[in-house]
Design an enzyme around this catalytic site. Structure first.
Site, mmCIF file in Angstrom:
data_model
loop_
_atom_site.group_PDB
_atom_site.id
_atom_site.type_symbol
_atom_site.label_atom_id
_atom_site.label_comp_id
_atom_site.label_asym_id
_atom_site.label_seq_id
_atom_site.Cartn_x
_atom_site.Cartn_y
_atom_site.Cartn_z
ATOM 1 N N ASN A 108 0.790 -1.234 0.000
ATOM 2 C CA ASN A 108 0.000 0.000 0.000
ATOM 3 C C ASN A 108 0.822 1.284 0.000
ATOM 4 O OD1 ASN A 108 -2.479 -1.217 -0.185
ATOM 5 N ND2 ASN A 108 -2.669 -1.524 2.028
ATOM 6 N N ASN A 131 -5.466 -5.089 2.933
ATOM 7 C CA ASN A 131 -6.269 -4.208 3.781
ATOM 8 C C ASN A 131 -7.342 -3.409 3.060
ATOM 9 O OD1 ASN A 131 -5.406 -4.960 6.298
ATOM 10 N ND2 ASN A 131 -3.467 -3.873 6.033
ATOM 11 N N SER A 240 4.761 -8.221 8.439
ATOM 12 C CA SER A 240 3.722 -7.329 7.919
ATOM 13 C C SER A 240 2.822 -8.140 6.983
ATOM 14 C CB SER A 240 4.360 -6.180 7.144
ATOM 15 O OG SER A 240 4.831 -6.663 5.903
ATOM 16 N N THR A 241 1.652 -7.577 6.694
ATOM 17 C CA THR A 241 0.739 -8.275 5.780
ATOM 18 C C THR A 241 1.433 -8.567 4.442
ATOM 19 O OG1 THR A 241 -1.093 -7.068 6.780
ATOM 20 C CG2 THR A 241 -1.521 -8.151 4.691
ATOM 21 N N GLY A 242 2.188 -7.584 3.939
ATOM 22 C CA GLY A 242 2.845 -7.760 2.642
ATOM 23 C C GLY A 242 3.818 -8.932 2.669
ATOM 24 N N TRP A 262 7.436 0.053 -0.262
ATOM 25 C CA TRP A 262 8.438 1.125 -0.116
ATOM 26 C C TRP A 262 8.201 1.807 1.238
ATOM 27 C CZ3 TRP A 262 12.786 2.231 -2.790
ATOM 28 C CH2 TRP A 262 13.437 3.430 -2.475
ATOM 29 N N HIS A 292 5.831 -3.949 13.286
ATOM 30 C CA HIS A 292 6.543 -4.501 12.123
ATOM 31 C C HIS A 292 7.943 -3.923 11.980
ATOM 32 C CE1 HIS A 292 2.677 -5.998 11.124
ATOM 33 N NE2 HIS A 292 2.169 -4.822 10.822
HETATM 34 N N1 CTP Z 1 4.029 -1.405 2.625
HETATM 35 C C1 CTP Z 1 5.291 -0.931 2.323
HETATM 36 N N2 CTP Z 1 5.560 0.410 2.462
HETATM 37 C C2 CTP Z 1 4.632 1.256 2.911
HETATM 38 C C3 CTP Z 1 3.348 0.774 3.249
HETATM 39 C C4 CTP Z 1 3.074 -0.564 3.100
HETATM 40 O O1 CTP Z 1 6.164 -1.696 1.937
HETATM 41 N N3 CTP Z 1 4.930 2.559 2.997
HETATM 42 C C5 CTP Z 1 3.726 -2.825 2.393
HETATM 43 C C6 CTP Z 1 3.965 -3.692 3.627
HETATM 44 O O2 CTP Z 1 4.441 -4.953 3.223
HETATM 45 C C7 CTP Z 1 2.567 -3.819 4.210
HETATM 46 C C8 CTP Z 1 1.691 -3.827 2.976
HETATM 47 O O3 CTP Z 1 2.351 -2.946 2.068
HETATM 48 O O4 CTP Z 1 2.383 -4.981 4.976
HETATM 49 C C9 CTP Z 1 0.267 -3.348 3.213
HETATM 50 O O5 CTP Z 1 0.285 -2.096 3.875
HETATM 51 P P1 CTP Z 1 -0.544 -1.859 5.222
HETATM 52 O O6 CTP Z 1 -1.969 -1.984 4.883
HETATM 53 O O7 CTP Z 1 -0.093 -0.600 5.845
HETATM 54 O O8 CTP Z 1 0.029 -3.121 6.047
HETATM 55 P P2 CTP Z 1 -0.035 -3.914 7.410
HETATM 56 O O9 CTP Z 1 1.184 -4.777 7.453
HETATM 57 O O10 CTP Z 1 -1.311 -4.673 7.525
HETATM 58 O O11 CTP Z 1 0.077 -2.835 8.522
HETATM 59 P P3 CTP Z 1 -0.635 -2.745 9.932
HETATM 60 O O12 CTP Z 1 -0.372 -4.047 10.634
HETATM 61 O O13 CTP Z 1 0.025 -1.571 10.557
HETATM 62 O O14 CTP Z 1 -2.110 -2.534 9.663
#
Ligand code: CTP
Length: 318
Positions: A108, A131, A240-242, A262, A292
């Protein structure tokens, strides 16, 4: 090239050009085969830790309504399996026997803005998104196709105000309709706190007969993924989710392309990059308090990219 600089007859020139083309394609072919091997090696390694087909979701036969589940990241706290939750559990793994040639895992990050990557992302055989990020307003950059969409329970509070009033409930329902018979993956058993939201979402899905296939990751998934990365010296507190999606995707995808990864406030030329492409959330992944370690994850993914095991796209697509 030198051989092509000799004095030429037309015939020699043609032979020379064909020779160069052959060398070019052979080199490309060899690089592709090395990349394929790297991807295979990574998959083999990951599969020693993770049975992704099984762990992508718990299934109906694993529980009865009323059963108690201990939260994965807080074993002292528990959840009772409600009738609603139980009725939405899939009968078999939603990814049973699935295999795709190319997959996109879409993170995201704001790095996607003005990337023009939408078409490329949508051209993959399987598209994983995180998400429930909005798509329509950003289609040129992020695409529209979704085959598998994650949704942390926290999204319900943060984006949809806890689904407390009719307007946000309708917005949410509209967003789920766009999933169009694909998988909605909710990590419902990670930590206590989101259970009320998950129940409301589940009830809404049943009541409105929304076109989604539900999946709720197994209690083993996070530990298995973390175990794999720890063994490879990547010390991640909580993936992280990614990263979870990439690790799982190795089981189902021959080639994995990552977009929107990123976790840095500036791009490589020093221009600001939004944390999410679609909202005003701020960077918080540099403190030890954060759950994370995205910059460390990114470094690892970049290393895998340079070995050819995956493709990490951080620039424009056109
Ligand atoms: N991501 C990234 N760089 C960012 C934002 C997100 O690399 N600036 C990647 C991460 O791998 C992240 C994924 O995109 O897991 C999805 O983003 P987000 O929805 O923010 O991830 P979550 O891991 O679910 O974060 P949180 O647990 O804080 O909700």
């Amino acid at each position: 090239m030198q051989m092509c600089e000799m004095r030429f007859t037309r015939k020699r020139w043609t032979i020379c050009m064909i020779g160069l083309l052959l060398i070019f394609y052979k080199t490309k072919e060899r690089a592709r085969s090395n990349e394929h091997q790297e991807a295979q090696l990574t998959r083999k390694d990951i599969l020693r830790f993770l049975d992704a087909e099984r762990d992508v979701s718990v299934i109906k036969s694993s529980f009865k309504p009323g059963d108690t589940i201990h939260y994965v990241l807080d074993r002292r706290k528990t959840l009772n399996v409600s009738h609603t939750l139980h009725s939405l559990l899939p009968d078999v793994s939603p990814l049973k026997n699935k295999r795709f040639k190319t997959c996109a895992v879409v993170g995201n990050s704001g790095v996607l803005l003005k990337s023009g990557c939408g078409k490329e992302i949508d051209s993959h055989d399987f598209v994983i998104r995180c998400n429930l990020a909005p798509l329509a307003e950003f289609a040129d950059d992020v695409g529209l196709r979704s085959d598998f969409t994650t949704m942390n329970p926290s999204v319900i509070q943060r984006v949809y105000g806890g689904l407390l009033n009719e307007t946000v409930r309708e917005n949410f329902v509209q967003r789920l309709r766009l999933l169009n018979d694909s998988v909605l993956w909710i990590p419902a058993f990670m930590v206590k706190g989101g259970e009320k939201h998950v129940e409301v979402v589940n009830e809404l899905i049943l009541k409105r007969k929304l076109p989604v296939h539900m999946a709720y990751p197994s209690l083993r998934l996070v530990h298995a993924v973390r175990g794999y990365w720890l063994t490879n010296k990547v010390n991640i507190k909580r993936p992280s989710t990614g990263l979870l999606m990439y690790t799982m995707a190795t089981r189902f995808c021959d080639e994995i392309h990552l977009y929107g990864f990123w976790p840095f406030p500036k791009d490589s030329s020093g221009n600001p990059v939004k944390y999410h492409y679609y909202d005003m959330l701020k960077y918080r992944y540099f403190s030890n308090a954060s759950p994370h370690r995205m910059p460390l994850e990114f470094k690892t993914l970049k290393m895998l990219h340079s070995k050819g095991a995956l493709k990490l796209m951080t620039s424009k697509c056109t």
